[in-house]
Design a protein around this motif. Structure first.
Motif, short mmCIF file in Angstrom:
data_model
loop_
_atom_site.label_atom_id
_atom_site.label_comp_id
_atom_site.label_asym_id
_atom_site.label_seq_id
_atom_site.Cartn_x
_atom_site.Cartn_y
_atom_site.Cartn_z
N THR A 206 -25.57 -29.41 -7.56
CA THR A 206 -24.78 -28.55 -6.68
C THR A 206 -25.25 -27.10 -6.77
N VAL A 207 -25.45 -26.48 -5.62
CA VAL A 207 -25.86 -25.08 -5.54
C VAL A 207 -24.75 -24.30 -4.85
N PHE A 208 -24.30 -23.22 -5.48
CA PHE A 208 -23.22 -22.43 -4.91
C PHE A 208 -23.69 -21.69 -3.66
N ARG A 209 -22.77 -21.56 -2.70
CA ARG A 209 -23.05 -20.81 -1.48
C ARG A 209 -21.92 -19.83 -1.23
N ASP A 210 -22.25 -18.77 -0.49
CA ASP A 210 -21.21 -17.82 -0.10
C ASP A 210 -20.13 -18.53 0.70
N GLY A 211 -18.88 -18.28 0.37
CA GLY A 211 -17.77 -18.91 1.06
C GLY A 211 -17.24 -20.15 0.37
N ASP A 212 -17.92 -20.63 -0.67
CA ASP A 212 -17.45 -21.80 -1.39
C ASP A 212 -16.14 -21.52 -2.11
N ARG A 213 -15.34 -22.58 -2.26
CA ARG A 213 -14.15 -22.52 -3.10
C ARG A 213 -14.35 -23.50 -4.24
N LEU A 214 -14.31 -22.99 -5.44
CA LEU A 214 -14.56 -23.80 -6.62
C LEU A 214 -13.28 -24.05 -7.38
N THR A 215 -13.06 -25.28 -7.80
CA THR A 215 -11.98 -25.59 -8.73
C THR A 215 -12.61 -25.72 -10.11
N VAL A 216 -12.20 -24.85 -11.02
CA VAL A 216 -12.86 -24.78 -12.32
C VAL A 216 -11.83 -24.87 -13.43
N PHE A 217 -12.32 -25.21 -14.63
CA PHE A 217 -11.47 -25.29 -15.81
C PHE A 217 -12.11 -24.49 -16.93
N GLY A 218 -11.30 -23.64 -17.58
CA GLY A 218 -11.82 -22.84 -18.68
C GLY A 218 -10.89 -21.69 -18.99
#
Length: 239
Positions: A206-218
């Motif tokens: 997966t490569v991040f792009r402008d406008g992405d919404r990420l669900t993350v844990f940390g």
């Protein structure tokens, strides 16, 4: 006021009440509070029921949160007075309404019920959340910044949603496996939402792009630092 006008006005107020609940829930999420906890406390504030838990301290920990809670209480008080007045008017109108005409009051109430049911669909909820977030961004002046919304807290860590207005240069054009987020910062990228599609599981390529919404844990601080993300409202904002 006749029974039809009273019923229609009551239906509109119920709909507005729901809208205000959603608006304040999203606003509290934008200042670092989990959704379910924010929704519970918003309902408590709007209904003036005075229900408190140990989590209520989170709503008083910063100036922006206290200010938002105060606004929520005032709005709730106004709505409560209006709804009670209209309910009394509706019941008094029953004495003057023919039985056959009373069924007409079910039309606006049914319309509101239909709207509330439709609002539970995924696309409409996402559209409403985006609309509120955009308005909040303009109000706070942080429209160009990456933003973070806490979904839930688990111990000292949290599950959060990060909106990437701009991908940090250190991650640009790099697959997820080469970002070092998991190995170096203990941040797990769980889901990626792109172009209003349903969230997809993040994979090594997966490569991040402008406008992405990420669900993350940390850790909250680690997530903010890694993605250059900021809360929409801070104690220094004009909100």
């Amino acid at each position: 006021m006749n029974i039809y006008a009273s019923a229609s006005l009551l239906a509109i107020l119920v709909l507005l009440y729901w809208v205000m609940t959603e608006v304040f829930t999203v606003l509290f999420r934008l200042i670092g509070l989990p959704e379910e906890k924010a929704r519970f406390q918003v309902v408590s504030l709007l209904t003036s029921c005075g229900f408190t838990t140990s989590e209520s301290e989170m709503f008083l920990s910063t100036k922006s949160r206290r200010r938002l809670a105060r606004i929520c209480m005032l709005v709730g008080f106004i709505f409560n007075v209006a709804i009670v007045s209209i309910l009394i008017n509706v019941f008094l109108s029953f004495n003057n309404a023919a039985l056959g005409k009373i069924y007409g009051i079910l039309i606006p109430l049914a319309a509101v019920t239909a709207v509330l049911i439709l609002s539970r669909t995924w696309k409409i909820r996402k559209w409403l959340d985006r609309l509120i977030e955009q308005a909040a961004g303009k109000l706070s002046g942080n429209t160009g910044s990456n933003s973070i919304i806490i979904i839930d807290q688990i111990g000292n860590d949290c599950i959060a949603q990060v909106t990437l207005k701009h991908v940090p240069e250190v991650y640009r054009d790099k697959p997820l496996s080469q970002t070092g987020l998991k190995q170096e910062q203990n941040i797990l990228v769980l889901l990626v939402e792109r172009h209003d599609t349903r969230p997809a599981t993040a994979v090594a390529r997966t490569v991040f792009r402008d406008g992405d919404r990420l669900t993350v844990f940390g850790g909250y601080a680690a997530i903010c630092a890694a993605f250059h993300a900021v809360e929409r409202f801070t104690d220094d904002s004009d909100f």
